[in-house]
Scaffold this motif. Structure first.
Motif, PDB file in Angstrom:
ATOM      1  N   LEU A 127     -13.365  -2.484  12.560  1.00  0.00           N
ATOM      2  CA  LEU A 127     -12.527  -3.581  12.101  1.00  0.00           C
ATOM      3  C   LEU A 127     -11.197  -2.981  11.666  1.00  0.00           C
ATOM      4  O   LEU A 127     -11.179  -2.043  10.869  1.00  0.00           O
ATOM      5  N   ILE A 128     -10.130  -3.508  12.225  1.00  0.00           N
ATOM      6  CA  ILE A 128      -8.791  -3.039  11.841  1.00  0.00           C
ATOM      7  C   ILE A 128      -8.123  -4.138  11.026  1.00  0.00           C
ATOM      8  O   ILE A 128      -8.137  -5.307  11.418  1.00  0.00           O
ATOM      9  N   VAL A 129      -7.553  -3.758   9.888  1.00  0.00           N
ATOM     10  CA  VAL A 129      -6.849  -4.715   9.031  1.00  0.00           C
ATOM     11  C   VAL A 129      -5.353  -4.414   9.140  1.00  0.00           C
ATOM     12  O   VAL A 129      -4.919  -3.295   8.859  1.00  0.00           O
ATOM     13  N   THR A 130      -4.570  -5.436   9.555  1.00  0.00           N
ATOM     14  CA  THR A 130      -3.142  -5.193   9.811  1.00  0.00           C
ATOM     15  C   THR A 130      -2.287  -5.191   8.549  1.00  0.00           C
ATOM     16  O   THR A 130      -1.272  -4.510   8.495  1.00  0.00           O
ATOM     17  N   HIS A 131      -2.677  -6.011   7.563  1.00  0.00           N
ATOM     18  CA  HIS A 131      -1.934  -6.028   6.305  1.00  0.00           C
ATOM     19  C   HIS A 131      -2.701  -6.780   5.234  1.00  0.00           C
ATOM     20  O   HIS A 131      -3.769  -7.316   5.479  1.00  0.00           O
ATOM     21  N   GLN A 132      -2.152  -6.824   4.030  1.00  0.00           N
ATOM     22  CA  GLN A 132      -2.899  -7.244   2.851  1.00  0.00           C
ATOM     23  C   GLN A 132      -3.011  -8.750   2.652  1.00  0.00           C
ATOM     24  O   GLN A 132      -3.600  -9.187   1.671  1.00  0.00           O
TER      25      GLN A 132
ATOM     26  N   VAL B 272     -11.965   0.383   2.781  1.00  0.00           N
ATOM     27  CA  VAL B 272     -11.427   1.037   3.976  1.00  0.00           C
ATOM     28  C   VAL B 272     -12.189   2.350   4.181  1.00  0.00           C
ATOM     29  O   VAL B 272     -12.208   3.203   3.300  1.00  0.00           O
ATOM     30  N   THR B 273     -12.840   2.483   5.337  1.00  0.00           N
ATOM     31  CA  THR B 273     -13.589   3.726   5.613  1.00  0.00           C
ATOM     32  C   THR B 273     -12.797   4.679   6.507  1.00  0.00           C
ATOM     33  O   THR B 273     -13.123   5.853   6.610  1.00  0.00           O
ATOM     34  N   LYS B 274     -11.795   4.139   7.213  1.00  0.00           N
ATOM     35  CA  LYS B 274     -10.934   4.973   8.058  1.00  0.00           C
ATOM     36  C   LYS B 274      -9.490   4.765   7.627  1.00  0.00           C
ATOM     37  O   LYS B 274      -8.774   3.918   8.183  1.00  0.00           O
ATOM     38  N   PRO B 275      -9.027   5.492   6.617  1.00  0.00           N
ATOM     39  CA  PRO B 275      -7.633   5.332   6.190  1.00  0.00           C
ATOM     40  C   PRO B 275      -6.672   5.884   7.238  1.00  0.00           C
ATOM     41  O   PRO B 275      -6.879   6.990   7.751  1.00  0.00           O
TER      42      PRO B 275
ATOM     43  N   GLY C 271      -3.857   3.902   4.942  1.00  0.00           N
ATOM     44  CA  GLY C 271      -4.474   4.609   3.820  1.00  0.00           C
ATOM     45  C   GLY C 271      -3.841   4.288   2.482  1.00  0.00           C
ATOM     46  O   GLY C 271      -4.547   4.098   1.487  1.00  0.00           O
ATOM     47  N   ILE C 272      -2.510   4.171   2.459  1.00  0.00           N
ATOM     48  CA  ILE C 272      -1.845   3.923   1.167  1.00  0.00           C
ATOM     49  C   ILE C 272      -2.100   2.491   0.671  1.00  0.00           C
ATOM     50  O   ILE C 272      -1.777   2.167  -0.464  1.00  0.00           O
ATOM     51  N   ALA C 273      -2.701   1.642   1.524  1.00  0.00           N
ATOM     52  CA  ALA C 273      -3.055   0.292   1.085  1.00  0.00           C
ATOM     53  C   ALA C 273      -4.528   0.195   0.692  1.00  0.00           C
ATOM     54  O   ALA C 273      -4.974  -0.859   0.224  1.00  0.00           O
ATOM     55  N   ALA C 274      -5.293   1.272   0.869  1.00  0.00           N
ATOM     56  CA  ALA C 274      -6.749   1.198   0.675  1.00  0.00           C
ATOM     57  C   ALA C 274      -7.109   0.778  -0.749  1.00  0.00           C
ATOM     58  O   ALA C 274      -8.011  -0.045  -0.948  1.00  0.00           O
ATOM     59  N   ALA C 275      -6.419   1.318  -1.742  1.00  0.00           N
ATOM     60  CA  ALA C 275      -6.737   0.967  -3.130  1.00  0.00           C
ATOM     61  C   ALA C 275      -6.452  -0.516  -3.361  1.00  0.00           C
ATOM     62  O   ALA C 275      -7.236  -1.223  -4.001  1.00  0.00           O
ATOM     63  N   ARG C 276      -5.351  -0.999  -2.831  1.00  0.00           N
ATOM     64  CA  ARG C 276      -4.988  -2.410  -2.950  1.00  0.00           C
ATOM     65  C   ARG C 276      -6.057  -3.305  -2.308  1.00  0.00           C
ATOM     66  O   ARG C 276      -6.434  -4.333  -2.838  1.00  0.00           O
TER      67      ARG C 276
END
Ligand SMILES: [Zn+2]
Length: 334
Positions: A74-79, A155-158, A102-107
């Motif tokens: 599953l790919i997530v394009t944005h928040q 996110v498992t693949k940052p 990756g820098i959005a993973a915490a968000r």
């Protein structure tokens, strides 16, 4: 020769990329998710967190002979919640890996707390820019009521900017293109010249350069429109034939579209400058002079627009920000 939107969708489908338009409760209408028939079997975005969206996702996957359980990536394009609301449900049911910036993973992992923090950030921004407190609070409760359409997701693949994602039949390259949101990521199939762009580019509407807090947790107010224009200039250089968008039809001449978007922002910037040159105004006063009294739900969009154009003018040295008590006012420089 430029393809028609229908031909573009057909060509994408021949390349194994199928558009799945999923309903949303929002004014924007359906969100385009994409099924990538390759190994791993991949879904790009999910639609919002609703029974209706889940039913449609299942039936549209079913039409192509797949089930949610079959998905491997599953790919997530944005928040934004219209794109990722079902992400956790899809990931749990399928066991799919989840790839996102990756820098959005915490968000993405702390959705509820971060959404609350974002709303507080938005309220402070609105008050600082002259929006009356009752409007700002009303907008905050609207935003809270929308939250159930979102979801957290692990996110498992940052992904990093420029990272290559290998598939059996292709590679996709991920590029960070912030502006519409801080986490906007686009996916480029160089061999087929197909770009999966989500909300970075939309054919029928200009993507809002919404002001959101930075992904690193800092409180600094980003220059969303300045960033968005930089991002569009980068995408303009890509030799894409087909750009698959997060809403509406595919784009087959992204250079012309980007040029018209940038020209449109240039014209709006001059309108904002004229208003500021007439007399010092805060962003809310500028928005009112441009659009009158807008619906509460539109107040933050129009504020983001005005601040974005004022940022361009400040960076050009034509306008300066003056702190006037609790509120920031813009005045012509020199
Ligand atoms: Zn969006």
């Amino acid at each position: 020769m430029t393809l028609t939107p229908d031909q573009a969708l057909e060509q994408a489908a021949l390349a194994g990329i199928h558009c799945l338009p999923i309903p949303t409760p929002f004014a924007v209408g359906r969100v385009n998710c994409y099924l990538l028939e390759d190994e791993p079997l991949t879904l790009i975005d999910t639609g919002p967190n609703s029974g209706k969206a889940l039913d449609e996702l299942q039936s549209q996957l079913g039409e192509r002979g797949h089930a949610i359980e079959d998905l491997e990536l599953l790919i997530v394009t944005h928040q934004h919640i219209d794109h990722l609301g079902l992400a956790e449900i899809v990931a749990e049911r399928s066991g799919a890996e989840v790839a996102a910036l990756g820098i959005a993973a915490a968000r993405l992992a702390n959705f509820s707390e971060d959404a609350e923090r974002e709303d507080e950030f938005a309220v402070r921004l609105m008050l600082r820019n002259g929006i009356p407190e009752d409007v700002a609070r009303a907008l905050q409760s609207v935003s809270r009521s929308f939250r159930s359409w979102g979801s957290r997701v692990s996110v498992t693949k940052p992904l990093q900017d420029g990272q290559v994602i290998p598939f059996r039949d292709r590679v996709l390259q991920a590029f960070h293109r912030p502006g519409h949101s801080p986490s906007d990521t686009i996916f480029w199939d160089e061999e087929r010249r197909i770009l999966i762009a989500a909300d970075h580019l939309i054919a029928h509407i200009s993507s809002n350069p919404l002001i959101s807090p930075p992904l690193d947790g800092s409180e600094e107010r980003p220059q969303a429109l300045v960033t968005y224009i930089e991002s569009m200039r980068k995408t303009r250089e890509m030799p894409a034939e087909i750009v698959l968008s997060g809403h509406g039809e595919p784009i087959t001449d992204h250079v012309a579209l980007i040029d018209s978007r940038i020209a449109g922002h240039g014209r709006r910037k001059e309108k904002v400058f004229k208003l500021i040159a007439e007399q010092p105004r805060n962003a809310y006063e500028i928005a009112q002079a441009m659009w009158g009294n807008v619906a509460v739900t539109q107040a933050f969009l129009t504020l983001s627009e005005v601040i974005g154009h004022a940022d361009l003018l400040v960076n050009e040295g034509r306008v300066r920000e003056v702190e006037d008590g609790e509120v920031t006012r813009y005045e012509a420089a020199g």
